[in-house]
Design a protein around this motif. Structure first.
Motif, PDB file in Angstrom:
ATOM      1  N   LEU A 186      -1.186  -0.182   3.534  1.00  0.00           N
ATOM      2  CA  LEU A 186      -0.850   1.143   3.024  1.00  0.00           C
ATOM      3  C   LEU A 186       0.125   0.956   1.867  1.00  0.00           C
ATOM      4  CD1 LEU A 186      -1.404   4.169   3.693  1.00  0.00           C
ATOM      5  CD2 LEU A 186       0.774   4.148   4.928  1.00  0.00           C
ATOM      6  N   VAL A 187      -0.238   1.456   0.693  1.00  0.00           N
ATOM      7  CA  VAL A 187       0.551   1.275  -0.528  1.00  0.00           C
ATOM      8  C   VAL A 187       1.086   2.627  -0.977  1.00  0.00           C
ATOM      9  CG1 VAL A 187       0.566   0.347  -2.875  1.00  0.00           C
ATOM     10  CG2 VAL A 187      -1.091  -0.521  -1.203  1.00  0.00           C
ATOM     11  N   GLU A 188       2.378   2.695  -1.246  1.00  0.00           N
ATOM     12  CA  GLU A 188       2.963   3.916  -1.793  1.00  0.00           C
ATOM     13  C   GLU A 188       3.571   3.618  -3.150  1.00  0.00           C
ATOM     14  OE1 GLU A 188       6.261   7.410  -0.783  1.00  0.00           O
ATOM     15  OE2 GLU A 188       5.406   6.189   0.829  1.00  0.00           O
ATOM     16  N   HIS A 192       4.799   8.792  -5.076  1.00  0.00           N
ATOM     17  CA  HIS A 192       4.629   9.039  -3.639  1.00  0.00           C
ATOM     18  C   HIS A 192       3.174   9.178  -3.227  1.00  0.00           C
ATOM     19  CE1 HIS A 192       8.946   9.400  -3.365  1.00  0.00           C
ATOM     20  NE2 HIS A 192       8.945  10.371  -4.250  1.00  0.00           N
ATOM     21  N   GLU A 193       2.254   8.859  -4.128  1.00  0.00           N
ATOM     22  CA  GLU A 193       0.848   8.857  -3.743  1.00  0.00           C
ATOM     23  C   GLU A 193       0.582   7.608  -2.918  1.00  0.00           C
ATOM     24  OE1 GLU A 193      -3.594   9.511  -5.684  1.00  0.00           O
ATOM     25  OE2 GLU A 193      -1.939   8.840  -6.959  1.00  0.00           O
ATOM     26  N   ARG A 194      -0.184   7.784  -1.861  1.00  0.00           N
ATOM     27  CA  ARG A 194      -0.483   6.671  -0.968  1.00  0.00           C
ATOM     28  C   ARG A 194      -1.947   6.262  -1.083  1.00  0.00           C
ATOM     29  NH1 ARG A 194       2.564   7.231   4.884  1.00  0.00           N
ATOM     30  NH2 ARG A 194       4.691   6.869   4.104  1.00  0.00           N
ATOM     31  N   PHE A 195      -2.158   4.953  -0.991  1.00  0.00           N
ATOM     32  CA  PHE A 195      -3.502   4.385  -1.009  1.00  0.00           C
ATOM     33  C   PHE A 195      -3.666   3.508   0.222  1.00  0.00           C
ATOM     34  CE2 PHE A 195      -2.548   5.333  -5.360  1.00  0.00           C
ATOM     35  CZ  PHE A 195      -3.754   5.745  -5.918  1.00  0.00           C
ATOM     36  N   ALA A 196      -4.837   3.569   0.817  1.00  0.00           N
ATOM     37  CA  ALA A 196      -5.175   2.714   1.944  1.00  0.00           C
ATOM     38  C   ALA A 196      -6.150   1.648   1.470  1.00  0.00           C
ATOM     39  CB  ALA A 196      -5.794   3.530   3.068  1.00  0.00           C
ATOM     40  N   PHE A 197      -5.867   0.403   1.828  1.00  0.00           N
ATOM     41  CA  PHE A 197      -6.749  -0.702   1.454  1.00  0.00           C
ATOM     42  C   PHE A 197      -7.230  -1.371   2.724  1.00  0.00           C
ATOM     43  CE2 PHE A 197      -7.343  -5.237   0.131  1.00  0.00           C
ATOM     44  CZ  PHE A 197      -8.402  -5.026  -0.761  1.00  0.00           C
ATOM     45  N   GLY A 211      -7.957  11.845   4.290  1.00  0.00           N
ATOM     46  CA  GLY A 211      -8.386  11.523   5.647  1.00  0.00           C
ATOM     47  C   GLY A 211      -8.300  10.047   5.942  1.00  0.00           C
ATOM     48  N   VAL A 212      -8.703   9.223   4.985  1.00  0.00           N
ATOM     49  CA  VAL A 212      -8.656   7.772   5.163  1.00  0.00           C
ATOM     50  C   VAL A 212      -7.205   7.308   5.249  1.00  0.00           C
ATOM     51  CG1 VAL A 212      -9.200   5.545   4.114  1.00  0.00           C
ATOM     52  CG2 VAL A 212     -10.862   7.415   4.002  1.00  0.00           C
ATOM     53  N   VAL A 213      -6.373   7.800   4.338  1.00  0.00           N
ATOM     54  CA  VAL A 213      -4.959   7.422   4.323  1.00  0.00           C
ATOM     55  C   VAL A 213      -4.288   7.822   5.636  1.00  0.00           C
ATOM     56  CG1 VAL A 213      -2.725   7.823   3.221  1.00  0.00           C
ATOM     57  CG2 VAL A 213      -4.763   7.475   1.812  1.00  0.00           C
ATOM     58  N   SER A 214      -4.624   9.004   6.138  1.00  0.00           N
ATOM     59  CA  SER A 214      -4.038   9.488   7.385  1.00  0.00           C
ATOM     60  C   SER A 214      -4.423   8.600   8.562  1.00  0.00           C
ATOM     61  CB  SER A 214      -4.491  10.926   7.653  1.00  0.00           C
ATOM     62  OG  SER A 214      -3.992  11.398   8.892  1.00  0.00           O
ATOM     63  N   GLU A 218      -1.854   6.300  10.736  1.00  0.00           N
ATOM     64  CA  GLU A 218      -1.723   6.460  12.182  1.00  0.00           C
ATOM     65  C   GLU A 218      -1.917   5.126  12.901  1.00  0.00           C
ATOM     66  OE1 GLU A 218      -3.565   9.256  15.776  1.00  0.00           O
ATOM     67  OE2 GLU A 218      -4.447   9.309  13.761  1.00  0.00           O
ATOM     68  N   ARG A 219      -2.913   4.356  12.470  1.00  0.00           N
ATOM     69  CA  ARG A 219      -3.176   3.069  13.124  1.00  0.00           C
ATOM     70  C   ARG A 219      -2.046   2.073  12.866  1.00  0.00           C
ATOM     71  NH1 ARG A 219      -9.724   1.978  12.555  1.00  0.00           N
ATOM     72  NH2 ARG A 219     -10.356   3.932  13.560  1.00  0.00           N
ATOM     73  N   LEU A 220      -1.560   2.033  11.625  1.00  0.00           N
ATOM     74  CA  LEU A 220      -0.461   1.125  11.318  1.00  0.00           C
ATOM     75  C   LEU A 220       0.790   1.494  12.106  1.00  0.00           C
ATOM     76  CD1 LEU A 220      -0.845   0.601   7.462  1.00  0.00           C
ATOM     77  CD2 LEU A 220      -1.042  -1.147   9.223  1.00  0.00           C
ATOM     78  N   SER A 221       1.045   2.773  12.242  1.00  0.00           N
ATOM     79  CA  SER A 221       2.211   3.217  13.002  1.00  0.00           C
ATOM     80  C   SER A 221       2.103   2.778  14.460  1.00  0.00           C
ATOM     81  CB  SER A 221       2.351   4.735  12.915  1.00  0.00           C
ATOM     82  OG  SER A 221       2.582   5.145  11.582  1.00  0.00           O
ATOM     83  N   MET A 222       0.913   2.929  15.045  1.00  0.00           N
ATOM     84  CA  MET A 222       0.718   2.507  16.432  1.00  0.00           C
ATOM     85  C   MET A 222       0.857   0.995  16.574  1.00  0.00           C
ATOM     86  SD  MET A 222       0.240   3.239  19.560  1.00  0.00           S
ATOM     87  CE  MET A 222      -0.217   4.990  19.485  1.00  0.00           C
ATOM     88  N   ILE A 223       0.308   0.257  15.611  1.00  0.00           N
ATOM     89  CA  ILE A 223       0.406  -1.210  15.654  1.00  0.00           C
ATOM     90  C   ILE A 223       1.865  -1.648  15.581  1.00  0.00           C
ATOM     91  CG2 ILE A 223      -0.065  -3.307  14.301  1.00  0.00           C
ATOM     92  CD1 ILE A 223      -2.818  -2.020  13.636  1.00  0.00           C
ATOM     93  N   ARG A 224       2.627  -1.024  14.706  1.00  0.00           N
ATOM     94  CA  ARG A 224       4.043  -1.383  14.578  1.00  0.00           C
ATOM     95  C   ARG A 224       4.799  -1.072  15.868  1.00  0.00           C
ATOM     96  NH1 ARG A 224       6.099   1.299   9.048  1.00  0.00           N
ATOM     97  NH2 ARG A 224       7.923  -0.030   9.365  1.00  0.00           N
ATOM     98  N   THR A 225       4.423   0.016  16.539  1.00  0.00           N
ATOM     99  CA  THR A 225       5.074   0.385  17.784  1.00  0.00           C
ATOM    100  C   THR A 225       4.758  -0.609  18.897  1.00  0.00           C
ATOM    101  OG1 THR A 225       4.971   2.733  17.200  1.00  0.00           O
ATOM    102  CG2 THR A 225       5.280   2.202  19.524  1.00  0.00           C
ATOM    103  N   ARG A 226       3.509  -1.088  18.931  1.00  0.00           N
ATOM    104  CA  ARG A 226       3.092  -2.041  19.968  1.00  0.00           C
ATOM    105  C   ARG A 226       3.621  -3.451  19.708  1.00  0.00           C
ATOM    106  NH1 ARG A 226      -1.779  -0.856  22.808  1.00  0.00           N
ATOM    107  NH2 ARG A 226      -1.892   1.400  23.158  1.00  0.00           N
ATOM    108  N   ALA A 227       3.902  -3.771  18.462  1.00  0.00           N
ATOM    109  CA  ALA A 227       4.325  -5.129  18.107  1.00  0.00           C
ATOM    110  C   ALA A 227       5.716  -5.444  18.636  1.00  0.00           C
ATOM    111  CB  ALA A 227       4.301  -5.294  16.591  1.00  0.00           C
TER     112      ALA A 227
END
Length: 244
Positions: A186-188, A192-197, A211-214, A218-227
């Motif tokens: 996720l690139v900001e 403040h425009e965000r891009f998902a790669f 929708g893709v960025v969202s 969400e997935r990156l946030s969950m991964i960071r929480t589980r890590a």
């Protein structure tokens, strides 16, 4: 017009004639060396060599060019990797092993260009002002890859000490289905425009579609929480360095 054959140019530039033919057809970009040699053979007085500035994209794979442009302008990057050490954290030896063992293989000059370019990208870690906020989460399998040696693990520890960098490890036992589907970034930017790669074996996508960025956010946030948290992650990497 100079009467220089494909074979003559290939011999002078130390390339196979088939490689020169692919450059002529536009299948691949001409390398800087080919342009310099062609300039000399054709007596172009620098006109062909001047085109080198327009073929610098050869330093990156075609599908990564747009992402690299966004990375250069980033104010923050969230990165998750499931199989490989991220390019911004790679040692030169690790990067070379990856780039030099592609199928089909790259010519030696392109390998050198891409290794150098990957190392230059790492300036984002320490040389940008204000510093870029960088978050990396690595699935445990990344650390246990056959190409990961003590030098590469030490590099991860070194980078984790930077104020603007967070390195976390997602252990095997904490993984979930979406975390196994592939790498995400996720690139900001300054606006403040965000891009998902997202990147796969044959296809990569850089998207600003909300929708893709969202979904990636969400997935990156969950991964960071589980890590593991950063301190736990450092201790895990240190144990791996000290393993016989």
């Amino acid at each position: 017009m100079a009467n220089v054959s494909r074979e003559a140019l290939a011999a002078a530039a130390n390339y196979a004639p088939e490689t020169i033919a692919s450059m002529e057809r536009g299948v691949r970009m001409p390398s800087p060396r080919v342009l310099d040699v062609a300039d000399e053979l054709c007596g172009a007085q620098g006109m062909l060599s001047a085109a080198k500035e327009y073929v610098r994209r050869e330093r990156y794979s075609t599908r990564a060019v747009d992402f690299i442009e966004r990375e250069r302008e980033a104010t923050s990057l969230w990165t998750y990797e499931v199989t490989l050490i991220p390019g911004l954290l790679q040692t030169q030896a690790y990067a070379r092993a990856l780039i030099d063992n592609r199928i089909p293989p790259l010519d030696e000059e392109t390998v050198e260009e891409r290794v150098a370019a990957r190392m230059e990208r790492q300036a984002i870690l320490t040389e940008r002002k204000p510093p870029v906020g960088l978050s990396f989460v690595l699935y445990e399998a990344v650390l246990r890859g056959s190409l990961v040696d003590a030098e590469q693990l030490e590099r991860l520890l070194e980078v984790s000490r930077l104020r603007n960098v967070v390195v976390q490890v997602l252990p095997f036992e904490r993984a979930f289905a979406n975390a196994l589907e592939g790498p995400m970034v996720l690139v900001e930017g300054h606006d403040h425009e965000r891009f998902a790669f997202t990147e796969g074996a044959f296809v990569s996508e850089l998207s600003a579609e909300p929708g893709v960025v969202s979904r990636v956010t969400e997935r990156l946030s969950m991964i960071r929480t589980r890590a593991l948290d950063p301190d736990e992650s450092v201790r895990l990497i240190e144990r791996m360095v000290n393993q016989p």
